[in-house]
Write a protein that holds these residues in place. Structure first.
Motif, PDB file in Angstrom:
ATOM      1  N   GLY A 785       0.836  -1.420   0.023  1.00 15.93           N
ATOM      2  CA  GLY A 785       0.468  -0.159   0.569  1.00 15.93           C
ATOM      3  C   GLY A 785       0.815   1.225   0.067  1.00 15.93           C
ATOM      4  N   VAL A 793      -3.876   2.972   5.788  1.00 19.81           N
ATOM      5  CA  VAL A 793      -3.901   2.274   4.549  1.00 19.81           C
ATOM      6  C   VAL A 793      -5.076   1.063   4.079  1.00 19.81           C
ATOM      7  CG1 VAL A 793      -2.023   0.192   3.762  1.00 19.81           C
ATOM      8  CG2 VAL A 793      -1.493   2.780   4.258  1.00 19.81           C
ATOM      9  N   ASP A 797      -6.747   1.840   1.287  1.00 13.87           N
ATOM     10  CA  ASP A 797      -5.959   0.923   0.167  1.00 13.87           C
ATOM     11  C   ASP A 797      -7.178  -0.777   0.428  1.00 13.87           C
ATOM     12  OD1 ASP A 797      -4.891  -0.678  -1.341  1.00 13.87           O
ATOM     13  OD2 ASP A 797      -3.543   0.359  -1.299  1.00 13.87           O
ATOM     14  N   ALA A 800     -10.429  -0.370   0.419  1.00 10.74           N
ATOM     15  CA  ALA A 800     -11.198   1.347   0.172  1.00 10.74           C
ATOM     16  C   ALA A 800     -12.791   1.266  -0.328  1.00 10.74           C
ATOM     17  CB  ALA A 800     -10.390   1.611  -0.971  1.00 10.74           C
ATOM     18  N   HIS A 886      -0.363   9.319   4.932  1.00  9.98           N
ATOM     19  CA  HIS A 886      -0.703   7.743   4.672  1.00  9.98           C
ATOM     20  C   HIS A 886       0.258   7.346   5.336  1.00  9.98           C
ATOM     21  CE1 HIS A 886      -2.271   5.172   1.719  1.00  9.98           C
ATOM     22  NE2 HIS A 886      -0.991   4.782   1.487  1.00  9.98           N
ATOM     23  N   SER A 941      -8.016   2.207 -11.857  1.00  6.66           N
ATOM     24  CA  SER A 941      -7.125   1.522 -12.326  1.00  6.66           C
ATOM     25  C   SER A 941      -8.144  -0.074 -13.456  1.00  6.66           C
ATOM     26  CB  SER A 941      -7.423   0.365 -11.109  1.00  6.66           C
ATOM     27  OG  SER A 941      -8.579   0.337 -10.217  1.00  6.66           O
ATOM     28  N   THR A 950      -7.551  -0.513  -7.188  1.00  6.05           N
ATOM     29  CA  THR A 950      -6.704  -1.436  -6.641  1.00  6.05           C
ATOM     30  C   THR A 950      -5.447   0.196  -6.913  1.00  6.05           C
ATOM     31  OG1 THR A 950      -6.946  -2.753  -8.388  1.00  6.05           O
ATOM     32  CG2 THR A 950      -4.965  -2.429  -8.131  1.00  6.05           C
ATOM     33  N   THR A 951      -4.791   0.193  -5.735  1.00 13.18           N
ATOM     34  CA  THR A 951      -3.840   0.996  -5.545  1.00 13.18           C
ATOM     35  C   THR A 951      -2.218   0.949  -6.630  1.00 13.18           C
ATOM     36  OG1 THR A 951      -4.854   1.595  -3.273  1.00 13.18           O
ATOM     37  CG2 THR A 951      -2.786   2.598  -4.065  1.00 13.18           C
ATOM     38  N   ALA A 967       1.453   7.698  -4.379  1.00  8.68           N
ATOM     39  CA  ALA A 967       0.215   6.637  -3.802  1.00  8.68           C
ATOM     40  C   ALA A 967      -1.480   6.626  -4.834  1.00  8.68           C
ATOM     41  CB  ALA A 967      -0.282   5.525  -2.473  1.00  8.68           C
ATOM     42  N   ALA A 969      -3.691   6.155  -4.038  1.00  8.94           N
ATOM     43  CA  ALA A 969      -4.667   6.540  -2.548  1.00  8.94           C
ATOM     44  C   ALA A 969      -4.884   7.418  -2.666  1.00  8.94           C
ATOM     45  CB  ALA A 969      -4.381   5.203  -1.710  1.00  8.94           C
TER      46      ALA A 969
END
Lengths: 1018, 110
Positions: A785, A793, A797, A800, A886, A941, A950-951, A967, A969
């Motif tokens: 992540g 995370v 992620d 999510a 994060h 994604s 999807t991160t 990221a 994210a």
């Protein structure tokens, strides 16, 4: 019961008529078995067409429904195009099913429960599907001319198409549960169509009755199908059809049969449920022609036909199905004679013909099954055309009452000719299709049976009912088209537009063609259909007009002659204008039904509600808490075992915090009634203790969130306090009430529940933690992540999608509060202006250098300047919390609430107006933008071929900072942030704006303010 | 400390339930808030109580020494949603008071 049931599949000996036919060389079809039925899956293009056939009508319905109400022609064209496409698809598919192949298109749905969506077509369902699609198309053409410009054509056609889809769904489903679902849909759309003219009470009552009866049948069908699937071990139709012996020998066979029969009998209007069908005639005529003669009522007999190889062949089946059918046949034909409404006559005739089909299906004979399928098709053609003719007469003459109509032949010869031919088919006159299937019926009933009762009753009822059929057909034709010109009409009838007649012409032509050259027209299709039910071992039968002189022909002749005689005898009686059939007229099914409905839905329901229900919230909550406590207590007390000593040491600091926290909680409970502000502050105390606990035990994110939410909750409730009624402790005090029984009960309940929760949480905390998913998340948070703050995370992620759902809920709730406050207004302020303000005003009014409100405008002047200055600091802080989220405590939720507090502080500092003049926040846009950003981030994604949300992350070299992980994210978290800001601010501002409204209202002169509800109306 | 925390959860929940059963809507809103504290603490405590173990990864530290992040993630969103529900309930409360003229939960005095 000793009835000699013939198991399906057994060849029957040839009978005299057929032998004669072969010898005479007339047009006969002999079906030669061509090997085992095979099943085709997947590869053929025809298979791909099946789901399309089911879905297209629904798509068409949706498209038409969206058209404006005036778009008559476009709606008709669209519906017509759908009908043509469906009919063409069906016709094209004939080549694939003609050799006995079963087309299957399977879509995996719930394979673990043996439930897959299966579209399936064999010969029988092909015949039905073609009939539904074809007649459906003719009905659209007819309806285009029939419906008045005042009616909404798109609404009508949308319902009709959706019904067509449901009907096609029934016949093309290869899964028992799927059949039930479409079955119920036909009931629903039938309800909507019968009730199409919902301004008339007849339409509403008829629709309700049809829905209750067929809906109850659908419920029974669901039960029957579940039992059937349970017996066989699969819900797949093909598997079930192959398991006939297993089903018939199962102890659950009888309940299964009864439930499925109940469904079929209610749908096909069999005795004693026949009465809903005549009531359904309140529907527009195209509906009657389509649903209540050609298709929907045939669903019941279709069901019996499809499951014939599985359920038929027992004496239970024989006795119930045959005799219910016979009773319906007789009762329907008898009642039809005495109807004054053309559609009523046709409705009872339909009931009677459905009874005939049911009787045939009940006889456990393969030849009878052939006759039943044949009669289903024949009845659909002549009855649909008759209904349409009746509709034309209604349309052109303005009435359907046979007593008022007379001699219409001279005004509309073409329509009259068509109706006469169709009536002749209904009566079973030779050279028409009705004659052929009725002959087969007679042939079957005339077979000798070892049981004397059956031996006599079957042919006798068959002859009498057919005699009645001749009588009512004559009455229909004679009463409407012959005799002197009508005198009671308010207009001169004339022929309808030629295109309106075209559907009838086509159907009547089919009646004639099938009646004269059956072997060349219906023969192959009928053979395909019957073969799919009976398998390759088909009985020999012949479709020909002339079989020589035999029992069946003799019975036909007797019925024809007898019918004519009866009609002549009844002339005088009928001329008196009777309203109900003699002898049974006083037994009115609908009345019994209404009584039962009132008993069930009014009296019993009310009694049950009185006995078991309450509208008061408190008893409900008491029950809720008590049941929940009890439900938790049973397993807890049973499995709690020994409670070990605490694994961590006692910490006096936190213990002290919680001494305060618990005192606050109890204090809030005590003070919430008379001292709301105190209770609110104490609530905040408990919240602070919670927040400290979070930070104490390693949850900095939670502590931050709790603290910030505490702030906004307090502001929120403070904003609302002013509209609650004043309650003084002295005013209501009653020493007896204080210790009343139900307060003691509540106290006991609260203590027990609270104690139980304490016990439960102690038991949980003192046990060793199971090895959950925490290890996985901790191990992979950084590598997968790209973040060090595992909680964050997880939120943006790993889980999510959950977070996405949660922010959606947040947005919805915020919009809901906003919407509610737009409509409703709080009550007037319950407390007069505070004393301080009054003193100030009095002071100001005496001074020359002050206007009223000057002091008020400078209220909290220094703090408000500070708050304004703090705004950029808070914004920066929020951004800081967001960006570091994060890796360190922070993130979208926390940063969002922080920024929202920043905005709210501006409102507090400067007042609503001051702030909104300088800072336009559009929280609704914030909510939309946030949600969209989160969604787009997640959907992006897909572009890279990964699942939703999807991160991806990578390290980026940033000057000064060096290598940092970035990221995707973070983008998602920014979406969360924006939405949280929008939602929080929207909720607070919406309530804050109510103060402005109240102020406006207060500014109005007294007496002008109407009570709340009346103002709303204005 | 487990004893103190579980006792606190019990007191929060008990006070909340008592208020939930009261007739005035303001009492119910305070009661629901207290219950949500109790429930949040309870869910949080299923991760067990660990000090100095915030799930913020440090290089080279043993995985087993961190607190369980799962209940924390659950509770975090629960707190925010709880706030939203409080706001919705408050608005319904105000609307009901405006429409019926009383703050009784049934919309009329008994």
């Amino acid at each position: 019961m000793a009835f000699p049931a013939r198991p399906p599949g057994q060849r029957l000996p040839l009978k005299l008529p057929e032998v004669t036919a072969i010898l005479q060389g007339s047009a006969t079809i002999v079906w030669l078995p061509v090997g085992q039925t095979s099943t085709v899956c997947g590869t053929m293009s025809g298979v791909a067409l099946l789901p399309f056939i089911i879905l297209l009508p629904f798509i068409g319905a949706l498209a038409i429904w969206l058209l404006p109400a005036r778009a008559r022609s476009s709606a008709s064209l669209l519906a017509g195009a759908v009908a043509v496409a469906l009919t063409a698809s069906c016709l094209w598919l004939y080549g694939s099913v003609a050799d006995g192949t079963v087309l299957r298109n399977e879509l995996t749905w719930l394979p673990q429960f043996g439930l897959n969506l299966v579209a399936r077509m064999d010969g029988l369902s092909w015949l039905f599907a073609t009939m539904i699609a074809g007649i459906g198309g003719l009905i659209v053409l007819y309806a285009h001319y029939y419906m008045s410009p005042k009616d909404s054509m798109p609404r009508f056609l949308a319902f009709l198409l959706a019904f067509k889809g449901a009907m096609l769904g029934i016949v093309l489903s290869g899964n028992l549960i799927q059949i039930v679902a479409f079955w119920e849909l036909t009931s629903v759309f039938s309800f909507l169509l019968i009730g199409y003219w919902h301004h008339t009470s007849a339409a509403r009552d008829g629709a309700r009755m049809a829905l209750v009866i067929t809906g109850a049948g659908g419920f029974a069908l669901f039960g029957g199908m579940l039992l059937l699937g349970h017996i066989v071990g699969s819900y797949d139709l093909d598997v079930v059809l192959a398991a006939g012996d297993k089903v018939r020998s199962d102890p659950l066979y009888t309940p299964t049969l009864l439930l499925i029969l109940l469904a079929a009998f209610t749908k096909s209007a069999q005795f004693p449920f026949q009465f809903w069908l005549p009531r359904a005639m309140a529907a527009p005529t195209p509906v009657s022609a389509y649903l209540h003669s050609a298709t929907m009522v045939k669903a019941g007999v279709f069901l019996l036909t499809v499951f014939w190889p599985v359920l038929a062949g027992t004496s239970t089946w024989f006795w119930i199905v045959t005799y219910v059918g016979l009773a319906t046949l007789l009762l329907g034909a008898y009642s039809a004679i005495f109807q004054q409404d053309m559609k009523g006559l046709l409705a009872y005739s339909t009931v009677s013909h459905l009874g005939l089909i049911t009787t045939l299906l009940g006889m456990n004979s393969q030849l009878a099954l052939v006759a039943a399928v044949f009669h289903i098709v024949n009845h659909a053609t002549f009855k649909a055309s008759l209904f349409m003719a009746a509709g034309i007469i209604d349309h052109e003459a303005g009435t359907r009452d046979i007593r008022k109509l007379s001699g219409l032949y001279r005004y509309m010869p073409a329509t009259a000719t068509l109706a006469i031919v169709a009536s002749a088919a209904m009566a079973g006159v030779p050279l028409l299709n009705g004659f052929l299937s009725k002959e087969m019926f007679f042939g079957e009933t005339a077979l000798r049976n070892p049981i004397p009762f059956v031996d006599v009753s079957l042919p006798a009822v068959a002859i009498v009912a057919s005699l009645f059929a001749v009588t009512y057909s004559l009455r229909f034709v004679h009463g409407v088209f012959f005799g002197p010109p009508p005198t009671e009409l308010d207009r001169v009838p004339h022929e309808p537009p030629a295109l309106m007649r075209r559907p009838i012409e086509i159907l009547v032509l089919i009646c004639l063609l099938v009646g004269i050259i059956p072997g060349l027209t219906i023969g192959p299709f009928l053979a395909t259909a019957v073969k799919s039910v009976l398998g390759p071992d088909m009985p020999y039968y012949s479709l020909s007009v002339w079989h020589g002189f035999n029992w069946a022909l003799a019975m036909s002749l007797v019925a024809l002659a007898g019918g004519v005689i009866l009609f002549l005898l009844l002339q005088k009686y009928l001329a008196r204008g009777i309203e109900a059939p003699p002898f049974i007229g006083h037994i009115v099914g609908p009345r019994i039904f209404e009584r039962l409905l009132i008993l069930l839905s009014v009296r019993w329901a009310k009694a049950a509600e009185r006995l078991l229900g309450t509208r008061r919230l408190q008893p409900q909550l008491v029950l809720l808490v008590a049941v929940a406590t009890l439900a938790a207590a049973i397993p807890t007390l049973g499995g709690i075992g020994l409670l070990p000593l605490p694994p961590t040491t006692f910490d006096p600091g936190l213990a002290l915090v919680w001494v305060v926290g618990m005192t606050c909680a109890v204090g809030a409970a005590v003070q919430a009634k008379y001292h709301r502000l105190v209770a609110l502050m104490l609530l905040g105390g408990a919240g602070l203790a919670t927040s400290i606990t979070f930070v104490w035990y390693s949850a900095p994110d939670l502590a931050l969130t709790q603290l910030l939410v505490e702030v906004v909750t307090t502001i929120l409730i403070l904003l609302g306090l002013r509209w609650l009624p004043q309650r003084l402790e002295t005013s209501e005090i009653d020493p007896f009430r204080r210790f009343s029984l139900h307060r003691l009960r509540d106290l006991a309940l609260a203590t027990i529940a609270g104690g139980g929760i304490a016990l439960l949480s102690y038991a949980v905390m003192t046990r060793d933690a199971p090895d959950g998913i925490a290890r996985f998340l901790l191990e992979n948070a950084y590598t997968e992540g790209g973040g060090r703050n595992v909680v964050n995370v997880i939120l943006v992620d790993f889980r999510a999608f959950d977070t996405f759902g949660e922010i959606t809920v947040l947005g919805i709730v915020a919009l809901a509060t906003y919407a509610l406050l737009r409509r409703f207004r709080p009550a007037a302020d319950s407390i007069p202006r505070p004393e301080q303000q009054r003193v100030q005003s009095a002071f100001e009014s005496q001074r020359d250098d002050h206007k009223e409100g000057t002091i008020l405008s400078e209220f909290l002047y220094v703090p408000s300047v500070l708050m304004r200055w703090l705004f950029p600091v808070i914004v920066t802080f929020a951004a800081f919390l967001l960006l570091r989220g994060h890796d360190l405590p922070g993130g979208g939720f926390i940063a969002g609430i922080t920024l929202a507090i920043g905005f709210i502080l501006q409102y507090l500092a400067g007042g609503t107006r001051w702030t909104e003049e300088r800072l336009r926040i559009l929280p609704v846009y914030w909510i939309g933008t946030g949600l969209l950003l989160a969604l787009v981030t997640g959907a992006a994604s897909w572009l890279f071929g990964y699942p939703f949300l999807t991160t991806s992350f990578q390290y980026v070299d940033v000057p000064v900072l060096g290598r940092v992980p970035v990221a995707s994210a973070l983008l998602f978290d920014i979406g969360v942030f924006i939405l949280v800001v929008g939602a929080t601010v929207l909720m607070l501002i919406a309530i804050a704006h109510q103060s402005l409204r109240s102020a406006k209202r207060d500014a109005q002169p007294p007496g002008k303010t109407a009570p709340m509800i009346e103002r709303e109306k204005a | 400390m487990e004893l103190v925390i579980s006792l606190s959860i019990g007191v929060l929940a008990g006070s909340g339930i008592w208020l939930l059963l009261r007739p005035r809507s303001f009492q119910v809103i305070i009661g629901l808030s207290l219950i949500s504290y109790a429930v949040n603490l309870f869910i949080f405590s299923t991760g067990r109580l660990k000090s100095d173990a915030a799930p913020i990864l440090e290089t080279g530290r043993d995985i087993a020494t961190y607190a369980d992040p799962v209940p924390q993630a659950l509770v975090l969103t629960a707190i925010v949603i709880g706030f939203a529900m409080t706001a919705l309930f408050l608005v319904v409360l105000l609307a009901s008071r405006g429409l019926t003229g009383t703050d009784h939960v049934d919309g009329r005095e008994r």
